[in-house]
Write an enzyme that holds these catalytic residues in place. Structure first.
Site, PDB file in Angstrom:
ATOM      1  N   THR A   1       0.824  -1.212   0.000  1.00 42.52           N
ATOM      2  CA  THR A   1       0.000   0.000   0.000  1.00 42.52           C
ATOM      3  C   THR A   1       0.856   1.260   0.000  1.00 42.52           C
ATOM      4  O   THR A   1       1.974   1.255   0.552  1.00 42.52           O
ATOM      5  CB  THR A   1      -0.878  -0.013   1.279  1.00 42.52           C
ATOM      6  OG1 THR A   1      -1.427   1.278   1.478  1.00 42.52           O
ATOM      7  CG2 THR A   1      -0.086  -0.374   2.524  1.00 42.52           C
TER       8      THR A   1
ATOM      9  N   GLU B   1       0.323   3.616   1.825  1.00 40.81           N
ATOM     10  CA  GLU B   1       0.333   4.140   3.198  1.00 40.81           C
ATOM     11  C   GLU B   1       1.676   3.923   3.887  1.00 40.81           C
ATOM     12  O   GLU B   1       1.962   4.570   4.892  1.00 40.81           O
ATOM     13  CB  GLU B   1      -0.791   3.510   4.023  1.00 40.81           C
ATOM     14  CG  GLU B   1      -2.143   3.913   3.506  1.00 40.81           C
ATOM     15  CD  GLU B   1      -3.267   3.692   4.502  1.00 40.81           C
ATOM     16  OE1 GLU B   1      -2.998   3.575   5.703  1.00 40.81           O
ATOM     17  OE2 GLU B   1      -4.412   3.633   4.049  1.00 40.81           O
TER      18      GLU B   1
ATOM     19  N   TYR C   1      -1.585  -0.052  11.184  1.00 44.60           N
ATOM     20  CA  TYR C   1      -1.794  -0.794   9.930  1.00 44.60           C
ATOM     21  C   TYR C   1      -0.624  -0.561   8.975  1.00 44.60           C
ATOM     22  O   TYR C   1       0.003  -1.517   8.497  1.00 44.60           O
ATOM     23  CB  TYR C   1      -3.113  -0.376   9.254  1.00 44.60           C
ATOM     24  CG  TYR C   1      -3.135  -0.703   7.781  1.00 44.60           C
ATOM     25  CD1 TYR C   1      -3.182  -2.030   7.353  1.00 44.60           C
ATOM     26  CD2 TYR C   1      -3.048   0.299   6.808  1.00 44.60           C
ATOM     27  CE1 TYR C   1      -3.155  -2.350   5.992  1.00 44.60           C
ATOM     28  CE2 TYR C   1      -3.024  -0.006   5.458  1.00 44.60           C
ATOM     29  CZ  TYR C   1      -3.081  -1.328   5.058  1.00 44.60           C
ATOM     30  OH  TYR C   1      -3.041  -1.638   3.722  1.00 44.60           O
TER      31      TYR C   1
ATOM     32  N   LYS D   1       2.329  -3.057   7.496  1.00 42.17           N
ATOM     33  CA  LYS D   1       2.567  -3.314   6.067  1.00 42.17           C
ATOM     34  C   LYS D   1       4.017  -2.945   5.711  1.00 42.17           C
ATOM     35  O   LYS D   1       4.662  -3.653   4.939  1.00 42.17           O
ATOM     36  CB  LYS D   1       1.592  -2.512   5.193  1.00 42.17           C
ATOM     37  CG  LYS D   1       0.173  -3.030   5.182  1.00 42.17           C
ATOM     38  CD  LYS D   1       0.001  -4.452   4.654  1.00 42.17           C
ATOM     39  CE  LYS D   1       0.111  -4.564   3.154  1.00 42.17           C
ATOM     40  NZ  LYS D   1      -0.203  -5.956   2.690  1.00 42.17           N
TER      41      LYS D   1
HETATM   42  C1  LIG Z   1     -14.469   4.700   6.817  1.00 38.04           C
HETATM   43  C2  LIG Z   1     -14.360   6.205   6.763  1.00 38.04           C
HETATM   44  C3  LIG Z   1     -13.233   6.834   6.288  1.00 38.04           C
HETATM   45  N1  LIG Z   1     -13.135   8.183   6.272  1.00 38.04           N
HETATM   46  C4  LIG Z   1     -11.929   8.800   5.705  1.00 38.04           C
HETATM   47  C5  LIG Z   1     -10.602   8.318   6.226  1.00 38.04           C
HETATM   48  C6  LIG Z   1      -9.696   8.439   5.015  1.00 38.04           C
HETATM   49  O1  LIG Z   1      -9.199   9.755   4.896  1.00 38.04           O
HETATM   50  C7  LIG Z   1     -10.615   8.165   3.827  1.00 38.04           C
HETATM   51  C8  LIG Z   1     -10.582   6.739   3.318  1.00 38.04           C
HETATM   52  O2  LIG Z   1     -10.718   5.894   4.453  1.00 38.04           O
HETATM   53  P1  LIG Z   1     -10.652   4.300   4.327  1.00 38.04           P
HETATM   54  O3  LIG Z   1     -10.714   3.771   5.707  1.00 38.04           O
HETATM   55  O4  LIG Z   1     -11.693   3.856   3.370  1.00 38.04           O
HETATM   56  O5  LIG Z   1      -9.257   4.051   3.626  1.00 38.04           O
HETATM   57  P2  LIG Z   1      -7.750   4.475   4.059  1.00 38.04           P
HETATM   58  O6  LIG Z   1      -7.612   4.644   5.502  1.00 38.04           O
HETATM   59  O7  LIG Z   1      -7.331   5.631   3.201  1.00 38.04           O
HETATM   60  O8  LIG Z   1      -6.976   3.141   3.627  1.00 38.04           O
HETATM   61  C9  LIG Z   1      -7.357   2.352   2.483  1.00 38.04           C
HETATM   62  O9  LIG Z   1      -6.494   2.539   1.387  1.00 38.04           O
HETATM   63  C10 LIG Z   1      -5.138   2.215   1.624  1.00 38.04           C
HETATM   64  C11 LIG Z   1      -4.349   2.421   0.365  1.00 38.04           C
HETATM   65  C12 LIG Z   1      -4.946   0.897   2.280  1.00 38.04           C
HETATM   66  O10 LIG Z   1      -3.896   0.295   2.173  1.00 38.04           O
HETATM   67  C13 LIG Z   1      -5.968   0.435   3.255  1.00 38.04           C
HETATM   68  O11 LIG Z   1      -5.950  -0.956   3.425  1.00 38.04           O
HETATM   69  C14 LIG Z   1      -7.344   0.879   2.872  1.00 38.04           C
HETATM   70  O12 LIG Z   1      -8.215   0.649   3.964  1.00 38.04           O
HETATM   71  O13 LIG Z   1     -11.935   8.462   4.315  1.00 38.04           O
HETATM   72  C15 LIG Z   1     -14.166   8.998   6.708  1.00 38.04           C
HETATM   73  O14 LIG Z   1     -14.086  10.231   6.665  1.00 38.04           O
HETATM   74  N2  LIG Z   1     -15.302   8.383   7.175  1.00 38.04           N
HETATM   75  C16 LIG Z   1     -15.435   7.024   7.232  1.00 38.04           C
HETATM   76  O15 LIG Z   1     -16.500   6.520   7.689  1.00 38.04           O
END
Ligand SMILES: Cc1cn([C@H]2C[C@H](O)[C@@H](COP(=O)(O)OP(=O)(O)O[C@H]3O[C@H](C)C(=O)[C@H](O)[C@H]3O)O2)c(=O)[nH]c1=O
Length: 330
Positions: free
Chosen positions: A126, A128, A151, A155
């Site tokens: 990722t 990240e 997380y 990774k």
């Molecule tokens: C679930 C959720 C998320 N968010 C925000 C948090 C982040 O800024 C963005 C995307 O969140 P999400 O949890 O969908 O994805 P990331 O934390 O960016 O991480 C994802 O993309 C990478 C590449 C991986 O490697 C991860 O495995 C994958 O989960 O929306 C909100 O504002 N509200 C919500 O309810």
């Protein structure tokens, strides 16, 4: 016939990858190992469950014996390693599960691949691991690893282990690092399905902080095509960034989905920010495009429309997920 081991194939990206590969290649057999944690959903692959080109084995990569047995029984031409605990919010509450699955699990797979001399090992990672960006700039494969969440740290740990197996033992490992995936079969804890399903139910949509955090959205099938290209043309020991060229703030993607579903913006509800929330991810996939001859093909607006349509027409899939029915019999 080429034999591929896919780990975590019951999850979102893994299941889309298996469907991509089996629809594309006739001479391929895939063994899918998956521990069937909450994120592993056999419904994802029910269409191919009885195919001769496919076999599912329930196995947990944190168990060295189980992993060793799979490799001892089958000589694989390649491994594509998706299995991981992947949700940042969960890692903040339960980091140990992430260290176990992502670091220890990857270690067991690398060990088995080394022992049985597997000729290709794709470690799916990722962006990240690079940490966070300010308003400008892009992650390249040379960017330092500066993970901020348990997380992404787990990774990054697995990436470094994978790298060390290439350097020390000459294991032909390729590391791919993707940006945020979206598309069919994504577990509803992630942002895009959260927005879609809550909007469909006229429920408040939680946006962390002020919603100005930026993610680079990659259609899952474009990601699968990139991994396919890495399997065929990737060079052992190399890292390939995979991004969608679609940077948007969380508010922008939320508004896009609401507009498509003709739902009011009043559903947007600002909630407390995620701890250590990375501000911006933006990935430069130039090397991957140049060296693997791959490009993300799906425009964000079109991919989002298709994704929304998938959730609208696959109601039984997410109803079984939401109710927990898909977990029955485990
Ligand atoms: C679930 C959720 C998320 N968010 C925000 C948090 C982040 O800024 C963005 C995307 O969140 P999400 O949890 O969908 O994805 P990331 O934390 O960016 O991480 C994802 O993309 C990478 C590449 C991986 O490697 C991860 O495995 C994958 O989960 O929306 C909100 O504002 N509200 C919500 O309810």
């Amino acid at each position: 016939m080429r034999k591929l081991l896919v780990t975590g194939g019951m999850g979102f990206i893994g299941s889309n990858f298996i469907l991509h590969m089996l629809s594309r290649y006739d001479d391929l057999h895939i063994t899918n190992i998956d521990a069937l944690t909450y994120a592993g959903n056999p419904d994802n692959l029910s269409d191919i469950a009885h195919s001769d080109a496919y076999r599912f084995v329930r196995a947990d990569i944190t168990d060295a014996e189980q992993v060793g047995r799979i490799f001892a029984e089958n000589p694989f031409d390649g491994v594509v390693h998706f299995a991981a605990e992947s949700h940042v919010d969960r890692s903040i509450v339960h980091p140990e599960a992430f260290v176990r699955a992502n670091v220890l699990g990857t270690f067991h797979l690398l060990e088995a691949a080394r022992r049985y001399e597997t000729p290709k090992f794709i470690h799916v990672s990722t962006d990240e691991v690079y940490g966070t960006l300010g308003d400008t700039g892009y992650f390249t494969e040379q960017s330092p690893l500066m993970p901020n969440s348990p997380y992404s740290a787990s990774k990054a740990g697995s990436d470094l282990l994978a790298r060390s197996y290439a350097q020390t033992y000459g294991l032909p490992v390729i590391i791919t690092r993707c940006s945020n995936n979206y598309g069919p079969r994504q577990f509803p804890e992630k942002l895009i399905p959260t927005i879609i399903l809550r909007a469909l139910h006229d429920e408040p949509i939680p946006i962390y902080g002020d919603g100005t955090h930026v993610r680079d959205w990659l259609y899952v099938m474009d990601h699968c095509a990139a991994i396919d290209a890495a399997l065929r043309r990737g060079i052992a020991g190399e890292v390939y960034n995979i991004g969608g060229h679609h940077e948007r703030t969380n508010l922008e993607v939320t508004r896009m989905v609401l507009q498509e579903l003709r739902k009011p913006e009043s559903l947007i509800t600002f909630v407390a920010d995620r701890l250590g929330h990375d501000k911006r991810y933006a990935i430069d996939p130039a090397k991957t495009e140049r060296e693997l001859g791959w490009r993300p093909g799906k425009e964000l607006e079109q991919g989002m429309k298709e994704t929304i349509m998938w959730y609208v027409t696959n109601r039984s899939w997410w109803e079984r997920v939401r109710s927990g029915a898909y977990l029955e019999g485990r």
